[in-house]
Enzyme design. Structure first.
Site, short mmCIF file in Angstrom:
data_model
loop_
_atom_site.label_atom_id
_atom_site.label_comp_id
_atom_site.label_asym_id
_atom_site.label_seq_id
_atom_site.Cartn_x
_atom_site.Cartn_y
_atom_site.Cartn_z
N LYS A 12 -40.88 -31.92 -46.71
CA LYS A 12 -40.79 -30.46 -46.78
C LYS A 12 -42.16 -29.83 -46.49
O LYS A 12 -42.25 -28.80 -45.82
CB LYS A 12 -40.28 -30.04 -48.16
CG LYS A 12 -39.76 -28.63 -48.24
CD LYS A 12 -38.36 -28.52 -47.66
CE LYS A 12 -37.82 -27.10 -47.73
NZ LYS A 12 -36.51 -26.99 -47.07
N LYS A 39 -31.36 -29.67 -36.45
CA LYS A 39 -30.47 -29.38 -37.58
C LYS A 39 -30.52 -27.89 -37.93
O LYS A 39 -31.61 -27.30 -37.96
CB LYS A 39 -30.95 -30.22 -38.77
CG LYS A 39 -30.18 -30.00 -40.04
CD LYS A 39 -30.79 -30.77 -41.21
CE LYS A 39 -30.10 -30.29 -42.47
NZ LYS A 39 -30.70 -30.75 -43.69
N LYS A 87 -32.75 -22.88 -42.30
CA LYS A 87 -33.50 -21.63 -42.44
C LYS A 87 -34.94 -21.79 -41.95
O LYS A 87 -35.47 -20.91 -41.27
CB LYS A 87 -33.48 -21.22 -43.91
CG LYS A 87 -34.08 -19.87 -44.18
CD LYS A 87 -33.21 -18.77 -43.62
CE LYS A 87 -34.06 -17.54 -43.32
NZ LYS A 87 -33.37 -16.58 -42.49
#
Ligand code: TRP
Ligand code: SF4
Length: 326
Positions: A113, A194, A197
């Protein structure tokens, strides 16, 4: 006794088709079979948007409307907002006493992340503790099953480890949950990666029909297909992937026509755009009703929190007793 199911969704921006297919539609099915708790993970959203939460209030509201309009029914399941439940935060703090920091640094989503959102400072205490909060979300309801996508499996594994460690120190209080892996083909975003957001490649559930059609027209297709007369390769095309998910009955025909160069990409996308608009039609219809009635949304969430509290309050008390606080 029905098994208890719990899952959450982050309101980081508008919920999108990937969320609908990968999570929400599955939840709608589960609510008929299990004792279900579903929530808006607004505190989790803050771990990544803490520096700019100006849209958070609106995104929470819209995410709630998306869930309800997609078919989650407060008569069948408990729907609530994480931050309405300080019990989660309190259990998170209790867990923070016993969780070794290296466990968290090792969670694969931690580094991935940070890479995905490079440019954002995620060297915060809250972000490191993301999976601890998730463990608290799950364990405070003593959930049997947690429906999640593959990317979340490490968090469920960590949750089991947290439960084991807690139980080792303080006695058998927290049962270990199982994951309920949602199997669905990953929905690509407009750019072929993918749908997410953080890539800015989404189609939101709440997007207006004209926006959907316009977005679909920008989707990447088979890069080797330059002219309409070139034969296409549907297996590498995101548009075809969408047909597979949203209109199974059309996929074979689309693929055949594409391979034979009997179908142009512009027309193919036009058809898909309309198909998505039709698919979302009933959801959009219900959205209008909820948007007109914010008091109803507020009531659904406060009723949900009240029901959630019956379970969460009890577990928190047991945890505090086990740790010698009360
Ligand atoms: N981390 C989950 C996600 O990003 C959201 C989430 C938060 C969650 N708490 C949870 C999912 C508890 C399942 C159970 O998708
Ligand atoms: Fe993709 Fe359709 Fe174009 Fe084939 S015709 S490459 S499936 S958009």
């Amino acid at each position: 006794m029905k098994k208890r199911v719990l899952s959450g969704i982050q309101p980081t921006g508008r919920l999108h088709l990937g969320n609908l297919i990968g999570a929400i539609e599955n939840w709608v099915k589960l609510q008929d079979k299990y004792d279900c708790y579903f929530f808006i993970a607004d505190l989790h959203a803050l771990t990544t948007i803490y520096d700019d939460p100006k849209n958070l209030r609106d995104d929470i509201q819209q995410a709630t409307i998306d869930l309800l309009s997609s078919g989650l029914d407060p008569k069948k399941c408990v729907i609530f907002k994480q931050s309405d439940m300080p019990e989660h935060s309190e259990l998170h703090l209790l867990f923070s006493m016993v969780i070794p920091v290296p466990w968290l640094e090792r969670v694969p989503t931690y580094k991935s992340k940070i890479d995905e959102l490079k440019g954002k400072d995620l060297g915060t205490y809250g972000f490191l503790g993301y999976p601890v909060l998730q463990a608290a979300d799950i364990l405070i309801y003593k959930a049997d099953l947690v429906p999640v996508g593959k990317d979340q499996l490490p968090h469920i594994e960590l949750t089991r480890e947290v439960a084991r460690r807690f139980n080792q120190f303080y006695g058998e209080v927290l049962p270990e949950p199982d994951d309920l892996l949602t199997k669905f083909p990953v929905l690509p975003g407009l750019d072929g990666r993918k749908m997410s957001k953080s890539y800015g490649n989404t189609i939101a559930i709440s997007d207006k029909p004209e926006v959907i059609i316009k977005k679909v027209s920008t989707m990447v297709t088979d890069p080797a297909r330059v002219k309409k007369t070139d034969k296409g390769h549907p297996e590498v095309c995101s548009v075809h992937q969408f047909y597979k998910v949203f209109a199974q009955d059309r996929t074979d025909r689309v693929a055949k026509e594409c391979r034979a160069a009997e179908r142009g990409c512009v027309a193919c996308k036009k058809e898909l755009g309309q198909l998505l608009v039709d698919y979302l039609g009933p959801i959009h219809q219900r959205r209008l009703e909820f948007e007109r009635d914010p008091a109803k949304i507020k009531k659904i969430l406060s009723d949900g929190a009240e029901r959630a509290r019956l379970v969460a309050g009890k577990t928190l008390k047991e945890a505090k007793q086990a740790m010698g606080l009360i």
